[in-house]
Design a protein around this motif. Structure first.
Motif: not given
Lengths: 481, 481
Positions: A203-229
């Motif tokens: 979804s757009w929301f998930d895309s944005v959240v995971h992009t922020f986590g990626t480009v900043a090499t941060g790692g916050f996800s909005n899924k409990n299983l992270s990208v594994g979800a």
């Protein structure tokens, strides 16, 4: 010390932070979430304090080394303290230490979390949480590419030769020019990833959240299983690609995309070393998963590549609970937490270029044993590394280990087991995120004592500011003159 | 490479080792033990090969740096290989890898053991096992005080200023004079401890065994519970005193006792640092045992003092199973395994003087940040440490960690857990002996795979020879010219 200048800059930081809360506020209003008052109060408090501080009259040309260090450290602290207001006010994290930990983790692009269940949180809070990553990543790029080299910190002055570097008297304008160019690249990468992840099915929301986590090499996800979800190889590969891109020196991207020197990548010894480390570690971990755990080769490679890229770039996304992997794989990942990304990236930890310099300066000592009179410079590609840089890098390494060991001892005094303590400090000081044991990827930092959370928050800050910027503030000499 | 010189020296080493087996042989004959044939065969094999090798004609003035490195490494290897013959031939340790491990552990004064029950062993074997410590301790003193400084290895050239140091052309006579003086002190300390332990109630045999273990900072005991078997505070205090004495620089003892400069101790920055580390660590561990485990204060101090002294001097005796202590105390002991004794002692690991130099050279980098043009030398007491030494020490530290991590990864690949792997490598590379987890003081190294035993034996050697002496042999440049 030019106190007015420091206060005024912190005021600017606060104003920017307040503005940065507006998207979350709008989302909260649009989705009628109960977080509207939290964001409103936080916005007005930040804006009010910021407006008071920016009124201090200063001469902008008076920025010297010292003010740079103070602004970096207190700037990040300010971001984390004010940024934790929405968490506390909305009740998402009621304990201030938890909110401070989570926000510091965001702004330092660490990605360590005290939240057990992120999927129940309001979207406005999730967006703010991930947005702190993206903003922190921007800050890091100015800091490590534009500002810190001019402060001659920790060997990063290497980049003076590659990026137009500021001189003492005109720090501000040069930093501004360099930063603008780098932000443009940062933004381009961000847009590219959001679009690709959307196409891949998020979804757009998930895309944005995971992009922020990626480009900043941060790692916050909005899924409990992270990208594994998502259990989706294409999504994983996209994220792997962008993690690797953002763990690279942004000055290289600048040279390739804005100056048209595509070959710059292959001439850069740090980049080659970085790629080598990723490939070699992926193969070792995959081999281990295949032999010891019975994974199919393809699956072993997929999990290994994702986790190695995620850890070495200090992102911290997970597609598997590597806390359950064999000790050998854990040990490789633990080591990668120390190496970290490339200098001038959004990644943290020691960085590949420093590891390279350490290896080369150690190996020349063997040669010196045999040829005592020989003068042997440390070379990186076609550059000769100055002895000043070599000395700074060796001292950096020593401080890094010293702080690491000191905090590990502190955590064991609080009763943590050795593996949890070692990995928690490695993962926060290196701005990685999840560790092993108690703080593994399937778990979080919530169970740690408050004292541990505060100290680990400071580890994130120290690691993010390349150790020296904080250490120098602790020396009495700094405040004397 | 002067091959004849190397072979001839190894021949001399073998002849000495054969002679050193005679006391055990005589004990075996006197007590009518079944180990007589084992010692006889070992004696004759060593003597025969030694006699062949010493016939190589050489010019004794041709000892250069290179031969020094080769002789040190292969000398210790020869000692360990031939010294393991009595273990194998008597059946005390039937697997050659076990016998090699135990003998290497003896000659490198490590004290790590693969023997589960030492109390059932014949006295002749026990004497030989402990005698390897004492001989190894002698070798280490020549090596680190007399020979290695002249090889300019690893920062120990500091001592050139304090002990009359050899120059390239006359290495042998100077080494001989210095060595003789140091041996006299070593012997005096040995006799003093044997007598004191006898007076305190040990049998002559137990006194000798534990003295050998102490003065060499080795740690082999003839009791399964190590020094803990006696449950006697006086015996423990005597051993603590001598462990601390033997973890000190023997050049200091020389100056105090032979040159009458008793104040030399208090002028030595390394000694002060060493005492400080012992006192501080003892207090921390005692506090932890008192608070977390409910020990009485006196008992906590007694156990803490013994274990801290034993580990920091890299002896490895135990009066308690510290593997059962709280993680905080374990972490302190694990760190002490890295610090080790003073340079010029029989202790191993990184050594206090190198840690001091690392701290001072790191702290000057902070000052340099503020005063870029300042030239700041690293000072130790009234001496200025040359930049050459600072560079060597920093590289030493890096190699030490690199080897440590490499072997830890190797052990985890063999399936060891992280705590066992970390502590096993720290305890062998640092010549300490017992570690934590699987290789804790109440356990031993027998359960490890053969490959682990061989690699850990090499760690003992590398650590004992100050890392560089072995590393330099691995560089292609060494063999080229």
């Amino acid at each position: 010390m030019n106190r007015n200048l420091v206060l005024r800059t912190l005021g600017l930081v606060l104003l920017c932070e307040s503005l940065a809360m507006l998207p979350s506020l709008l989302i909260a209003i649009y989705l009628k979430e109960n977080t509207v008052p939290a964001f409103l109060i936080a916005f007005f408090v930040g804006a009010a304090v910021g407006l008071v501080l920016v009124r201090f009259p200063v001469d902008p040309n008076q920025l010297s080394y010292k003010e740079g260090f103070v602004i970096a450290t207190f700037g990040w602290l300010t971001l984390a303290i004010f940024g934790s207001l929405p968490f506390v006010l909305s009740g998402a994290l009621s304990h201030p230490a938890d909110a401070f930990f989570e926000t510091m983790s965001g702004f330092t692009t660490t990605g360590a979390s005290v939240l057990a269940d992120v999927e129940i949180l309001p979207r406005s809070i999730l967006l703010w949480r991930s947005f702190t990553h993206w903003l922190g990543g921007m800050g890091v790029i100015v800091l490590t590419v534009a500002l810190i080299p001019s402060l001659r910190v920790a060997g990063l002055q290497l980049f003076r030769a590659e990026v137009p570097g500021p001189t003492k008297s005109k720090v501000l304008p040069r930093v501004a020019i360099t930063s603008r160019e780098l932000y443009r690249i940062y933004l381009m990468i961000t847009i590219a990833e959001v679009v690709l992840l959307k196409i891949a099915g998020l979804s757009w929301f998930d895309s944005v959240v995971h992009t922020f986590g990626t480009v900043a090499t941060g790692g916050f996800s909005n899924k409990n299983l992270s990208v594994g979800a998502y259990e989706n190889a294409v999504i994983e590969l996209i994220i792997v690609f962008f993690m690797i891109i953002c763990g690279m020196n942004f000055a290289l991207h600048y040279r390739a995309f804005r100056a048209g020197e595509g070959r710059a990548y292959w001439k850069d010894p740090e980049f080659k070393f970085y790629l080598g480390v990723i490939v070699f570690s992926t193969l070792l971990v995959a081999l281990n998963l295949w032999r010891a755990e019975g994974y199919e080769i393809e699956r072993a490679l997929r999990f290994a590549l994702f986790q190695v890229s995620s850890i070495v770039t200090t992102t911290g996304f997970a597609t598997a609970d590597f806390n359950q992997w064999p000790v050998f794989s854990q040990m490789i990942l633990l080591l990668l937490m120390f190496i970290g990304g490339c200098a001038g990236s959004t990644g943290g930890a020691i960085k590949h270029i420093r590891v390279l310099i350490l290896i080369k300066s150690a190996s020349r000592q063997l040669t010196r044993l045999l040829h005592p009179q020989a003068v042997i410079p440390v070379r990186l590609g076609s550059h000769t590394v100055s002895e000043e840089v070599v000395g700074t890098v060796q001292a950096f390494f020593f401080y890094y280990l010293l702080i690491f060991l000191g905090v590990v001892i502190f955590l064991t005094a609080l009763g943590l087991d050795l593996v949890s303590a070692l990995s928690a400090v490695a993962a926060t000081l290196g701005n990685v995120g999840p560790g092993l044991g108690l703080v593994g990827p399937a778990s979080n930092y919530a169970s740690l004592p408050v004292a541990a959370k505060v100290v680990l928050s400071m580890c994130m800050l120290i690691g993010r500011l390349e150790v020296y910027s904080v250490m120098v503030l602790l020396s009495t000499r700094f405040w004397k003159t």
